[in-house]
Motif scaffolding. Structure first.
Motif, PDB file in Angstrom:
ATOM      1  N   ASP B 115       0.840  -1.197   0.000  1.00 39.63           N
ATOM      2  CA  ASP B 115       0.000   0.000   0.000  1.00 39.63           C
ATOM      3  C   ASP B 115       0.879   1.253   0.000  1.00 39.63           C
ATOM      4  OD1 ASP B 115      -2.494   1.272   0.084  1.00 39.63           O
ATOM      5  OD2 ASP B 115      -2.383   1.528   2.257  1.00 39.63           O
ATOM      6  N   ALA B 116       1.817   1.305   0.952  1.00 38.09           N
ATOM      7  CA  ALA B 116       2.680   2.493   1.046  1.00 38.09           C
ATOM      8  C   ALA B 116       3.600   2.602  -0.167  1.00 38.09           C
ATOM      9  CB  ALA B 116       3.491   2.429   2.337  1.00 38.09           C
ATOM     10  N   ALA B 117       4.067   1.444  -0.667  1.00 37.33           N
ATOM     11  CA  ALA B 117       4.975   1.467  -1.816  1.00 37.33           C
ATOM     12  C   ALA B 117       4.280   2.048  -3.042  1.00 37.33           C
ATOM     13  CB  ALA B 117       5.479   0.056  -2.122  1.00 37.33           C
ATOM     14  N   TYR B 118       2.981   1.795  -3.173  1.00 36.16           N
ATOM     15  CA  TYR B 118       2.270   2.365  -4.321  1.00 36.16           C
ATOM     16  C   TYR B 118       2.338   3.896  -4.284  1.00 36.16           C
ATOM     17  CZ  TYR B 118      -1.398   4.313  -7.132  1.00 36.16           C
ATOM     18  OH  TYR B 118      -2.077   5.113  -8.022  1.00 36.16           O
ATOM     19  N   PHE B 119       2.137   4.464  -3.095  1.00 30.84           N
ATOM     20  CA  PHE B 119       2.148   5.925  -3.018  1.00 30.84           C
ATOM     21  C   PHE B 119       3.563   6.476  -3.143  1.00 30.84           C
ATOM     22  CE2 PHE B 119      -1.811   4.654  -1.082  1.00 30.84           C
ATOM     23  CZ  PHE B 119      -2.689   5.465  -1.765  1.00 30.84           C
ATOM     24  N   ALA B 120       4.524   5.779  -2.528  1.00 29.23           N
ATOM     25  CA  ALA B 120       5.904   6.255  -2.593  1.00 29.23           C
ATOM     26  C   ALA B 120       6.439   6.201  -4.022  1.00 29.23           C
ATOM     27  CB  ALA B 120       6.782   5.424  -1.658  1.00 29.23           C
ATOM     28  N   LEU B 121       6.240   5.079  -4.685  1.00 27.38           N
ATOM     29  CA  LEU B 121       6.867   4.876  -6.006  1.00 27.38           C
ATOM     30  C   LEU B 121       5.945   5.247  -7.158  1.00 27.38           C
ATOM     31  CD1 LEU B 121       8.345   1.365  -5.231  1.00 27.38           C
ATOM     32  CD2 LEU B 121       9.621   3.505  -5.292  1.00 27.38           C
ATOM     33  N   GLY B 122       4.649   5.088  -6.965  1.00 28.28           N
ATOM     34  CA  GLY B 122       3.731   5.245  -8.082  1.00 28.28           C
ATOM     35  C   GLY B 122       3.110   6.623  -8.194  1.00 28.28           C
ATOM     36  N   THR B 123       3.197   7.444  -7.146  1.00 23.09           N
ATOM     37  CA  THR B 123       2.643   8.789  -7.229  1.00 23.09           C
ATOM     38  C   THR B 123       3.761   9.784  -6.945  1.00 23.09           C
ATOM     39  OG1 THR B 123       2.087   8.975  -4.901  1.00 23.09           O
ATOM     40  CG2 THR B 123       0.447   7.946  -6.307  1.00 23.09           C
ATOM     41  N   GLY B 124       3.495  11.050  -7.210  1.00 22.08           N
ATOM     42  CA  GLY B 124       4.496  12.068  -6.916  1.00 22.08           C
ATOM     43  C   GLY B 124       5.625  12.057  -7.917  1.00 22.08           C
ATOM     44  N   THR B 125       6.766  12.581  -7.499  1.00 22.16           N
ATOM     45  CA  THR B 125       7.841  12.842  -8.447  1.00 22.16           C
ATOM     46  C   THR B 125       8.945  11.803  -8.405  1.00 22.16           C
ATOM     47  OG1 THR B 125       8.796  14.265  -6.790  1.00 22.16           O
ATOM     48  CG2 THR B 125       7.481  15.329  -8.495  1.00 22.16           C
ATOM     49  N   GLY B 126       8.718  10.682  -7.710  1.00 24.31           N
ATOM     50  CA  GLY B 126       9.733   9.635  -7.722  1.00 24.31           C
ATOM     51  C   GLY B 126      10.786   9.830  -6.653  1.00 24.31           C
ATOM     52  N   PRO B 127      11.778   8.951  -6.633  1.00 24.87           N
ATOM     53  CA  PRO B 127      12.781   8.977  -5.571  1.00 24.87           C
ATOM     54  C   PRO B 127      13.582  10.276  -5.543  1.00 24.87           C
ATOM     55  CG  PRO B 127      12.908   6.934  -6.836  1.00 24.87           C
ATOM     56  CD  PRO B 127      11.975   7.842  -7.565  1.00 24.87           C
ATOM     57  N   ARG B 128      13.846  10.744  -4.332  1.00 24.07           N
ATOM     58  CA  ARG B 128      14.616  11.987  -4.173  1.00 24.07           C
ATOM     59  C   ARG B 128      15.995  11.733  -3.584  1.00 24.07           C
ATOM     60  NH1 ARG B 128      10.873  16.605  -1.696  1.00 24.07           N
ATOM     61  NH2 ARG B 128       9.652  16.948  -3.579  1.00 24.07           N
ATOM     62  N   GLY B 129      16.158  10.631  -2.934  1.00 23.25           N
ATOM     63  CA  GLY B 129      17.467  10.368  -2.341  1.00 23.25           C
ATOM     64  C   GLY B 129      17.461   9.031  -1.632  1.00 23.25           C
ATOM     65  N   PHE B 130      18.645   8.606  -1.243  1.00 18.16           N
ATOM     66  CA  PHE B 130      18.772   7.308  -0.592  1.00 18.16           C
ATOM     67  C   PHE B 130      19.615   7.465   0.654  1.00 18.16           C
ATOM     68  CE2 PHE B 130      20.695   2.977  -0.307  1.00 18.16           C
ATOM     69  CZ  PHE B 130      19.514   2.296  -0.048  1.00 18.16           C
ATOM     70  N   GLN B 131      19.077   6.995   1.774  1.00 15.41           N
ATOM     71  CA  GLN B 131      19.811   7.069   3.027  1.00 15.41           C
ATOM     72  C   GLN B 131      20.375   5.680   3.298  1.00 15.41           C
ATOM     73  OE1 GLN B 131      17.415   8.244   6.429  1.00 15.41           O
ATOM     74  NE2 GLN B 131      18.195  10.300   6.196  1.00 15.41           N
ATOM     75  N   ARG B 132      21.658   5.550   3.068  1.00 15.55           N
ATOM     76  CA  ARG B 132      22.248   4.229   3.151  1.00 15.55           C
ATOM     77  C   ARG B 132      22.226   3.709   4.589  1.00 15.55           C
ATOM     78  NH1 ARG B 132      24.422   1.728  -1.200  1.00 15.55           N
ATOM     79  NH2 ARG B 132      24.192   3.589  -2.482  1.00 15.55           N
ATOM     80  N   ASP B 133      21.904   2.438   4.725  1.00 12.35           N
ATOM     81  CA  ASP B 133      21.910   1.724   6.007  1.00 12.35           C
ATOM     82  C   ASP B 133      20.853   2.177   7.009  1.00 12.35           C
ATOM     83  OD1 ASP B 133      23.957   0.037   5.211  1.00 12.35           O
ATOM     84  OD2 ASP B 133      25.502   1.492   5.775  1.00 12.35           O
ATOM     85  N   ALA B 134      19.918   3.006   6.573  1.00 13.03           N
ATOM     86  CA  ALA B 134      18.809   3.325   7.470  1.00 13.03           C
ATOM     87  C   ALA B 134      17.873   2.121   7.494  1.00 13.03           C
ATOM     88  CB  ALA B 134      18.063   4.554   6.950  1.00 13.03           C
ATOM     89  N   ALA B 135      17.421   1.761   8.691  1.00 13.53           N
ATOM     90  CA  ALA B 135      16.518   0.600   8.803  1.00 13.53           C
ATOM     91  C   ALA B 135      15.235   1.030   9.481  1.00 13.53           C
ATOM     92  CB  ALA B 135      17.186  -0.511   9.598  1.00 13.53           C
ATOM     93  N   HIS B 136      14.157   0.342   9.190  1.00 20.81           N
ATOM     94  CA  HIS B 136      12.882   0.657   9.830  1.00 20.81           C
ATOM     95  C   HIS B 136      12.807  -0.038  11.178  1.00 20.81           C
ATOM     96  CE1 HIS B 136       8.478   0.762  10.437  1.00 20.81           C
ATOM     97  NE2 HIS B 136       8.593   1.895   9.785  1.00 20.81           N
ATOM     98  N   TRP B 137      12.167   0.629  12.144  1.00 20.50           N
ATOM     99  CA  TRP B 137      12.144   0.083  13.501  1.00 20.50           C
ATOM    100  C   TRP B 137      11.392  -1.239  13.590  1.00 20.50           C
ATOM    101  CZ3 TRP B 137       7.171  -0.462  15.174  1.00 20.50           C
ATOM    102  CH2 TRP B 137       6.207   0.345  14.555  1.00 20.50           C
ATOM    103  N   LEU B 138      10.473  -1.472  12.651  1.00 19.04           N
ATOM    104  CA  LEU B 138       9.685  -2.702  12.734  1.00 19.04           C
ATOM    105  C   LEU B 138      10.537  -3.939  12.484  1.00 19.04           C
ATOM    106  CD1 LEU B 138       6.660  -3.601  13.064  1.00 19.04           C
ATOM    107  CD2 LEU B 138       6.592  -3.733  10.587  1.00 19.04           C
ATOM    108  N   GLY B 139      11.580  -3.785  11.706  1.00 19.68           N
ATOM    109  CA  GLY B 139      12.422  -4.943  11.382  1.00 19.68           C
ATOM    110  C   GLY B 139      11.808  -5.773  10.277  1.00 19.68           C
TER     111      GLY B 139
END
Lengths: 124, 280
Positions: B115-139
């Motif tokens: 669901d979230a990936a659709y909005f992140a990748l499929g709408t708006g202007t696309g990727p703006r940057g990449f934060q290397r080695d950042a991880a989500h707290w959920l694991g």
């Protein structure tokens, strides 16, 4: 307490004649997990297409004013059975199991029974 | 590698919406990268090139899906978050204490991820940057291949366009209108959406209230708009660039929307469609 892939694999191995099984989210038509299938049966396409079948039936029941729930939907082809089982107990999510069976090898009553058991394993 | 802050209004995005300034998901997957891909409308988390999580301000998170959906109480969720020691703790705690089954956690997590990936990748202007080695707290729960996420994002875009090719209904407040009596009946799930339509809430707000994925609510909204149960606002010139239709989708010429989507036109289209459906 099976995870989805284990439950689907179990469906493939315990249900005689099964060609493929998928767990499908029926609003989006996305297959959340698939096991089996292949060149002759693309399960992700089948999943997306069969959401329309489920939706049409749900809508027809609303139009008819039937307050009943759908337990499963059976589609009989010349050489296959396609069995759609709507999962209960998680109304907000709307998932169904989609099972394709070889008509010559399958025992439909057993398949329905075992699919019910696998639904229980998913505990959804 | 820093996320850009002043991205100029992007040209209409290509299918999948990747015209941003950041690296694409495919490239990162090829590098087996780990980190957070920052997009205009959300963030996609990768671990060794596979997608482990995604979140978007538009899409309800797994916490909302589990608690508002009625599966867990807010209390239980807070308790689980409080018990975490290290990544992956929340999900593990919920499964180990018998609050959720493995399958439920996976299904709910996958639902939230796509669901979230659709909005992140499929709408708006696309990727703006990449934060290397950042991880989500959920694991990690169940990593998904980047190609599967891309494919599903494109499929979702096409699905919405096929239902009703007016992306402005996705973001505008939902306004009820009295439908044509011959309109298709409303299903129970759609009725719940209509009950929350007060002319102020957007589809994303309604999704959050119901504890349902945002994309699923967009599907209902587009169907309801196509059937005439909710208003289809005129496309605004100042609106943020919308996801462009995928290959094969109906593309309206730039000059047409103002005239076609004016009210009389929409009824005409609807009658036309009914007539076509009746004869085909």
């Amino acid at each position: 307490m099976a995870n989805t892939q284990t439950a689907l694999k179990e469906a493939m191995t315990t249900i005689e004649g099964s060609l493929g099984v998928a767990l499908v989210d029926y609003s989006s038509g996305m297959a959340l997990g698939t096991v089996g299938g292949g060149k002759e049966l693309d399960l992700t396409v089948a999943a997306a297409g069969n959401t329309d079948v489920v939706r049409a039936k749900v809508r027809t029941m609303e139009q008819l004013g039937l307050k009943d729930g759908i337990e499963d939907i059976l589609i009989t082809l010349d050489s296959q059975y396609h069995l759609i089982r709507l999962l209960k107990g998680r109304d907000s999510q709307g998932l169904f199991l989609y099972l394709a069976l070889d008509k010559n090898r399958a025992n439909l009553a057993m398949a329905r029974h075992q699919l019910r058991k696998i639904e229980g394993d998913l505990e959804v | 590698m820093n996320p850009h802050t002043d991205v100029p209004p992007a040209p209409p995005a290509r299918p999948g919406g990747r015209t941003g300034t950041g690296p694409t998901l495919t490239v990162l997957a090829g590098e087996r990268a780990s980190g957070a891909l920052l997009c205009e409308a959300g963030t996609v988390y990768l671990s060794e090139g596979r997608v482990v999580h995604a979140e978007s301000p538009v899409a309800p998170g797994i916490d909302v899906l589990l608690t508002t959906g009625g599966r867990l109480t807010a209390e239980t969720w807070r308790e689980a978050v409080g018990h975490t020691d290290g990544p992956g703790g929340v999900g593990r705690f919920l499964v180990d204490t018998g609050r959720l089954s493995d399958a439920e956690l996976e299904i709910c997590h996958l639902g939230a991820l796509f669901d979230a990936a659709y909005f992140a990748l499929g709408t708006g202007t696309g990727p703006r940057g990449f934060q290397r080695d950042a991880a989500h707290w959920l694991g990690p729960v169940r990593p998904v291949g980047a190609d599967a996420v891309e494919r599903e994002t494109r499929r979702r875009g096409r699905l919405l366009d096929d239902l009703w090719p007016c992306p402005q209904v996705d973001t505008a407040p939902v306004v009820l209108r009295s439908p044509d009596p011959r309109s298709p009946a409303v299903t129970r799930r759609q009725r719940a959406v209509l009950e929350l339509a007060d002319g102020v809430r957007t589809p994303a707000d309604i999704a959050r209230c119901l504890g349902r994925p945002a994309f699923h609510t967009l599907i209902d909204i587009r169907r309801l708009a196509a059937a005439g149960h909710v208003e289809t606002p005129r496309p605004q010139a100042t609106a943020p660039p919308a996801r462009s239709p995928g290959p094969g989708a109906v593309v309206w010429p730039d000059t047409v929307p103002d005239t076609v989507f004016a009210d009389p036109g929409i009824d005409l289209l609807r009658r036309l469609r009914d007539a076509l459906e009746a004869t085909l």
